[in-house]
Every structure is written in structure tokens, then in C-alpha cells.
Design an enzyme around this catalytic site. Structure first.
Site, PDB file in Angstrom:
ATOM      1  N   GLY A 122       4.408  72.420  43.793  1.00 36.99           N
ATOM      2  CA  GLY A 122       3.104  73.051  43.662  1.00 36.99           C
ATOM      3  C   GLY A 122       2.658  73.620  45.000  1.00 36.99           C
ATOM      4  O   GLY A 122       3.019  73.109  46.064  1.00 36.99           O
ATOM      5  N   GLY A 137       6.033  70.113  41.375  1.00 35.41           N
ATOM      6  CA  GLY A 137       5.564  70.963  40.286  1.00 35.41           C
ATOM      7  C   GLY A 137       6.679  71.602  39.483  1.00 35.41           C
ATOM      8  O   GLY A 137       6.522  71.868  38.290  1.00 35.41           O
ATOM      9  N   GLU A 176       6.381  63.326  46.967  1.00 34.87           N
ATOM     10  CA  GLU A 176       4.937  63.355  47.211  1.00 34.87           C
ATOM     11  C   GLU A 176       4.427  62.289  48.183  1.00 34.87           C
ATOM     12  O   GLU A 176       3.429  62.518  48.879  1.00 34.87           O
ATOM     13  CB  GLU A 176       4.182  63.236  45.880  1.00 34.87           C
ATOM     14  CG  GLU A 176       4.235  64.472  45.021  1.00 34.87           C
ATOM     15  CD  GLU A 176       5.535  64.620  44.240  1.00 34.87           C
ATOM     16  OE1 GLU A 176       5.750  65.679  43.625  1.00 34.87           O
ATOM     17  OE2 GLU A 176       6.348  63.658  44.246  1.00 34.87           O
ATOM     18  N   ASP A 201       3.194  63.145  40.752  1.00 31.30           N
ATOM     19  CA  ASP A 201       2.288  63.550  39.669  1.00 31.30           C
ATOM     20  C   ASP A 201       3.032  64.415  38.660  1.00 31.30           C
ATOM     21  O   ASP A 201       4.202  64.180  38.405  1.00 31.30           O
ATOM     22  CB  ASP A 201       1.043  64.242  40.245  1.00 31.30           C
ATOM     23  CG  ASP A 201       1.354  65.558  40.943  1.00 31.30           C
ATOM     24  OD1 ASP A 201       2.504  65.754  41.404  1.00 31.30           O
ATOM     25  OD2 ASP A 201       0.445  66.403  41.033  1.00 31.30           O
TER      26      ASP A 201
END
Length: 386
Positions: free
Chosen positions: A100, A150, A173, A181
């Protein structure tokens, strides 16, 4: 869904022009109209009763931003009832999707203290992840090249994930002060034994066929065969594409999973009740593998490590929707300019000094009370709605 899958993540090669030329020729020969809607960051190709999504930010390793999410979701939603098959891939030579675009979120936070961009991005990204995880028609992700964060969210929840020898998978992350996530708290605990917790805490990378052997990809196909595979998928009239994918699946490998020699240790150490206990076990081990694993953990945010361990434990008994709702609360909790998330992104992705100053700076300082606060429910109108 995850346990029966395996493969390597790989970025689609830069054959976009040749593929488009092929598709146009096929459309002319079959009477299907090809519509290519040119957009800066995503391409959509409408080919009869099939659809292709191409992530189109090669210079940014196809990192997923809000603009892309907002374009992909409505098209995917429409295609779910009008198409028989959707393929997603990345353009360029290096990446399917490297993650992301968190830099823009952190820059906005630091400059204006405005959380809206971050809240909007995570809400819409996780909503897209849920659509992929519940998609009613075959969804085929060609994870050729770098597939992290992502990019994993755009692929791992779909029914088919095609890895190649170029695939590079990671959920890194904790190194930027966040947590795995995009549904990581759902798919990681469903990998074999304690492998998911290990990958989520350390951010360790898997390459090529190991992505399949880990259960993250469903198929492994050599990258040079992807154009032919895609051609067959676009030409098929079958509703079940498993037979086609299996035809391309290499059956000649006889490779051992790269972490197989260490799985007994992973299962033992990562069954500990706390991150501190995991670290103590690794220190006592003192092997080369243990030292490397310890190094990865000690670089990560202490808060992220404890939040990640708790979130993956909770996620093991939650469905995908509830995992994403939990993750949204955690993401919102990280949206302030003094958070480890902001500091980690600054140190690794903006200033690139590789020297984050975590706060708190030690595991001992990260109390259970503090960790539990990160999971606090939001106001009803702020909760993720799926």
C-alpha cells in the site's frame, strides 16, 4: 482456503503491449469487442465475458493507492454479475504490487495531522479485500514479482493465486510500526502450524516455489508460460478454470520448503505465550537461523510485535469480515503523527535512514493495557461496514 494453496508471487512481465495486441486480435476473430479504458494507475480490459485488471504504476512497483482502490472496487463489483472470470496482474518487470502507498498517508498526517486520508484509504482497501474474499466468480491473481502488504490483500483472498519463479512474498508491516493487515490476521493463522505467526512477526520473505509450498499461492507456473495460460483462461467457456490452471502447474519439482528444516523450532518457539518468550528461546538456541530470526524481530517496533501476536491469535477464530473490522480499529489507532507507524514509514520509506526510534522502545514498556487499547471499538458510525 489457504491450507490447500501454494505458489510463488511474480510481477507480470512487461508484455502489456503484446498482450493487448493479442487480445485485440482475438476479439476480432471471435467477434468480441475489446474496450481498454486508459487510466494512469489502473487498466481495465473488457474482453467478452472475461475481465482483466492491470495495476499500472511500474515505477512505484504498482503500490496500491486510494485512487486505484476507488477505481478497482466498482469495476469488480459490476463484473461479479456480468463476467465469468476476472484476472488481476501488474505491469512492469518487477512487481505485482509491492504494498500500500503508506508514504502519502504519513506525509499527510505529519503535515496536517489530518487522519481522513488514512481512514478513507484503509476503509476502502479493506472493503475491497472483503469483496475479493467473497467473490462469486473465479478471480485469478497473477502474483508475478514482488507481492507484499497491499499486494497480498489483492491476491491471497481470491480463489486462485498463481506464483512464478519471480514471486517475492512478505508481510513486512512490523518493520514500519504497523501490523499484517489487509486480512493478514485472517490468512496468516490459517497457514500450517505457527508459520503464519512467524511470517507476520518477522516479515521474512518467501521466494518462488516456496510461496506455493507455504500455502499462500494455489499454483506455481513458470513466468514464460503466463501469456499462454492467460490466453487459455480468456478463451475458455468453462465455469471451472481449475483444469486449465492444473494443466500449467509444473509437476516436475521435487523441492523442499525453504523453512522445512526449521519448522520444528518455529512451531516450538512461536507457540510461546509472549513475544518476550519467543525472543528468549531464540537467544538460547544461538544457531545461525535463530540469530537471523532474532535480528528481524529486534528491528521491528515492539508495539507492532505485541499487537501483531495478539491480533493473529484473535484472528484464528474470527471470520474474514471480523478480522478486517478488527484491523480497521488497529489501523485507525496508528493514525497519529507520534505513532510507531509514522516513525517507521519515515525511517524506512521517506528519509530512508533505517533508524526508527520506537516509542515505547522496549517490549517490557509495551504493557498489556496499552496493547488492549489499540483494539478498542470505534464509535458505531466509524466502524468498518462490510
Amino acid at each position: 482456503m489457504i491450507k490447500n494453496s501454494t505458489s510463488k508471487l511474480n510481477c507480470l512481465s512487461g508484455n502489456s503491449f503484446n498482450i493487448l495486441r493479442y487480445l485485440s486480435a482475438q476479439a476480432l476473430s471471435t467477434g468480441n469487442e475489446v474496450q481498454t479504458i486508459k487510466q494512469d494507475d489502473v487498466l481495465f480490459k473488457d474482453i467478452g465475458d472475461k475481465g482483466i485488471i492491470i495495476l499500472n504504476r511500474p515505477k512505484a512497483l504498482n503500490a496500491l493507492n486510494l485512487s486505484m482502490v476507488e477505481k478497482i472496487y466498482p469495476v469488480l463489483k459490476k463484473w461479479e454479475s456480468s463476467k465469468r472470470l476476472v484476472i488481476i496482474e501488474g505491469t512492469g518487470e518487477k512487481a505485482f504490487c509491492a504494498g500500500g502507498d503508506v508514504k502519502s498517508i504519513v506525509n499527510t498526517l505529519k503535515e496536517t495531522e489530518n487522519k481522513t486520508l488514512g481512514e478513507t484509504f484503509f476503509r476502502k482497501e479493506y472493503t475491497l479485500n472483503y469483496l475479493i474474499g467473497t467473490y462469486k466468480i473465479p478471480y485469478v491473481a497473477m502474483i508475478n514479482g514482488i507481492t507484499m502488504g497491499g499486494g497480498v490483500g489483492l491476491s491471497v483472498h481470491g480463489k486462485y493465486r498463481i506464483a512464478t519463479e519471480k514471486t517475492l512474498f512478505a508481510m513486512p508491516e512490523t518493520a514500519i510500526g504497523l501490523f499484517p493487515d489487509v486480512g493478514g490476521t485472517y490468512f496468516l493463522p490459517r497457514l500450517k502450524d505457527k508459520l503464519g505467526l512467524y511470517l507476520g512477526l518477522t516479515g521474512d520473505r518467501l521466494k518462488g516455489i516456496d510461496v506455493l509450498l507455504a500455502g499462500i499461492a494455489t499454483h506455481f507456473v513458470p513466468s514464460e508460460k503466463l501469456p499462454n495460460l492467460k490466453q487459455d483462461l480468456l478463451m475458455t467457456e468453462q465455469s471451472d478454470v481449475t483444469e486449465i490452471l492444473n494443466k500449467y502447474q509444473s509437476v516436475t519439482w521435487n523441492e523442499e520448503f525453504c523453512l522445512a528444516p526449521y519448522m520444528n523450532k518455529i512451531n516450538t518457539y512461536f507457540s510461546s505465550l509472549s513475544v518476550e518468550e519467543i525472543i528468549e528461546s531464540l537467544k538460547k538456541d544461538n544457531s545461525k537461523w535463530a540469530k537471523k530470526t532474532l535480528e528481524m524481530l529486534l528491528k521491528a517496533s515492539p508495539t507492532s510485535l505485541k499487537v501483531t501476536m495478539f491480533a493473529i491469535q484473535k484472528g484464528s477464530i474470527l471470520n474474514l469480515a471480523d478480522c478486517l473490522k478488527m484491523e480497521y480499529r488497529l489501523a485507525c489507532a496508528a493514525l497519529n503523527k507520534t505513532s510507531d507507524f509514522c516513525e517507521g514509514v519515515r525511517a524506512l520509506l521517506i528519509d530512508k535512514d533505517q533508524k526508527p526510534i520506537w516509542n515505547p522502545n522496549s517490549l517490557e514498556e509495551v504493557t498489556d493495557t496499552y496493547v488492549n487499547q489499540q483494539f478498542t471499538k470505534l464509535l458505531e458510525e466509524k466502524e468498518l461496514q462490510l
